[in-house]
Write an enzyme that holds these catalytic residues in place. Sequence first.
Site, PDB file in Angstrom:
ATOM      1  N   ASP A 233      54.879  28.204  64.092  1.00 19.02           N
ATOM      2  CA  ASP A 233      55.393  27.012  64.764  1.00 19.02           C
ATOM      3  C   ASP A 233      55.540  27.268  66.274  1.00 19.02           C
ATOM      4  O   ASP A 233      56.053  28.316  66.673  1.00 19.02           O
ATOM      5  CB  ASP A 233      56.773  26.692  64.153  1.00 19.02           C
ATOM      6  CG  ASP A 233      57.315  25.352  64.607  1.00 19.02           C
ATOM      7  OD1 ASP A 233      56.633  24.340  64.392  1.00 19.02           O
ATOM      8  OD2 ASP A 233      58.420  25.311  65.187  1.00 19.02           O
TER       9      ASP A 233
ATOM     10  N   GLU B 190      50.087  27.142  65.676  1.00 18.98           N
ATOM     11  CA  GLU B 190      50.248  25.804  66.227  1.00 18.98           C
ATOM     12  C   GLU B 190      50.476  26.002  67.717  1.00 18.98           C
ATOM     13  O   GLU B 190      51.569  26.396  68.139  1.00 18.98           O
ATOM     14  CB  GLU B 190      51.458  25.096  65.609  1.00 18.98           C
ATOM     15  CG  GLU B 190      51.565  23.664  66.114  1.00 18.98           C
ATOM     16  CD  GLU B 190      52.974  23.173  66.413  1.00 18.98           C
ATOM     17  OE1 GLU B 190      53.169  21.953  66.458  1.00 18.98           O
ATOM     18  OE2 GLU B 190      53.887  23.996  66.634  1.00 18.98           O
TER      19      GLU B 190
HETATM   20  C1  NOJ Z   1      56.258  21.771  65.481  1.00 18.76           C
HETATM   21  C2  NOJ Z   1      56.536  21.226  64.124  1.00 18.76           C
HETATM   22  O1  NOJ Z   1      55.325  20.917  63.497  1.00 18.76           O
HETATM   23  C3  NOJ Z   1      57.426  20.033  64.331  1.00 18.76           C
HETATM   24  O2  NOJ Z   1      57.560  19.269  63.175  1.00 18.76           O
HETATM   25  C4  NOJ Z   1      58.747  20.519  64.857  1.00 18.76           C
HETATM   26  O3  NOJ Z   1      59.565  19.417  65.164  1.00 18.76           O
HETATM   27  C5  NOJ Z   1      58.556  21.344  66.120  1.00 18.76           C
HETATM   28  N1  NOJ Z   1      57.474  22.270  66.025  1.00 18.76           N
HETATM   29  C6  NOJ Z   1      59.800  22.128  66.432  1.00 18.76           C
HETATM   30  O4  NOJ Z   1      59.948  23.171  65.513  1.00 18.76           O
END
Ligand code: NOJ
Length: 537
Positions: A213, A272
């Site tokens: 993440d 991500e």
């Molecule tokens: C990316 C995640 O996919 C999202 O859902 C989240 O709100 C943010 N990161 C913060 O962790």
Amino acid sequence: MTGVDAASAPWWREAVIYQVYVRSFADADGDGVGDLAGIRSRLPYVRALGVDAVWLTPFYPSPQADAGYDVSEYRDVAPIFGTLDDFDGLVRDAHGLGLRVIVDLVPNHTSAEHPWFRAALAASAGSPERARYIFRDGRGSGGDTPPNDWGSNFGGGAWTRVTEPDGVPGQWYLHLFAPEQPDLDWTNEEVRAEFELILRFWLERGVDGFRVDVAHGLAKDPEMPDLAGNWAVSGPALEGHPHWDRDEVHDVYRGWRRVSDSYPGERTFVAEAWVQSPKRLALYLRPDELHTAFTFNFLLASWDAASLRSAVDESMAALAGVGAPATWVLSNHDVARHVTRYGDGQLGTRRARAAALLMFALPGGAYVYQGEELGLPEVTELPDGARQDPTFFRTGGAELGRDGCRVPIPWSGSEPPFGFGPSAASWLPQPREWAELTVERQASDPGSMLTLYRNALSLRRRLPALGDGQLAWVEAGQDLLAFSREPGFLCIVNLADRPADVAKELLPTGAGVVLASGPIDADGRIPGATAVWFARD
Ligand code: NOJ
């Protein structure tokens, strides 16, 4: 296959991975929130879809201020989702079905309820407890102005002032997301050591990988300069951004790679990382860093041949430079569903069907977000009272947020909750029209989105040209995106809304239509918003 030995290519170079948004997939205990037992019961469905792995979004103990991306305990399962035994059972069942399991790792921030943050609040400025997070004194004589002008991704400022243990207003802490998600300080050795232990904990439980993440957010400029309008709060990061995509993050990933490589099996990471360009993305995928990263430029590309083609070309060229495969994705739990992005209704659905065939024909791996195989649209009509995304609240409703792509899956029947769980409850309400889109309805319909996904994924496994490797673009005409792959495969997508002629000479010798996203005219023309796969089968 060029440059890669098919027999020895690691699985993650060409895997199709199904994103299970845990709270919305299947609810076994009837509380209206999906859970691990529910997922376990639906694994045969996932297997039958023809994917290689599942990615589970966070199921760890959490106050759920950001749907689980606010973790208060990294080595356990939240009671609403089940127990560690349920998790072990899920991994066992998945592996038994030949499915790998990827879990979500949230390293940029913890929950404000995490014992470390509680300890930081109870301790004083300058303490080792505070040093795990990013605490700073405020500006101005009373320290009542935030340390800098950084903003939260969910709206509002990125700093919250704490009340010190003696009751006076004190320092500020950084949260690039909600105030309930304090950012960790990744220059702190204790933070680094802890996350390596967390990786080991899940690797030892048998997970096959991690989705990282906010992989582009861990490092912050120690000078903490104002953005001052030079950089945006969110979105792809321009060079020199004080908190996105800084070069210092890479050292963290080198450490993680050493950890994952020390385990048997091909454990993997997917990042991500919302970065400015595929070139910047490629840096995360150098041979001693992470394995894959979502190529979001494909998701962001508009529905036209030129922008899709350049998204593909730029990603493939940049990633080839570090020997990494591309990882295509059309939707996830943070963006509006692509049926809706592509125009909604029948047109959006036709385009989404074509996009799926395009994505599965491209070299590399792909992610499928639960429900896209059912052609679910974004739910735009949710009542305000049902919304839960912090974006909605922090922007005072100006941004609706992401709940519309998180609505629980319709499995069966003609009334909500459509088999989502044994009770009538579902944490977000499902539209009544979803009676038409249930798995049950689509499973036996040869023209359904589900059947298209199943057929595409089964062919993808069977056709040697698909998966990892290369493509060669074929100039087929304006509004047509066409590429061939060896041996003997051609994908043509007609991006226009009107039919297009395709010259017979373009087709690989002896190849016929093996799959089309919509009915093809008898005269061989490709209708608008349609993709066709030709192969020697
Ligand atoms: C990316 C995640 O996919 C999202 O859902 C989240 O709100 C943010 N990161 C913060 O962790």
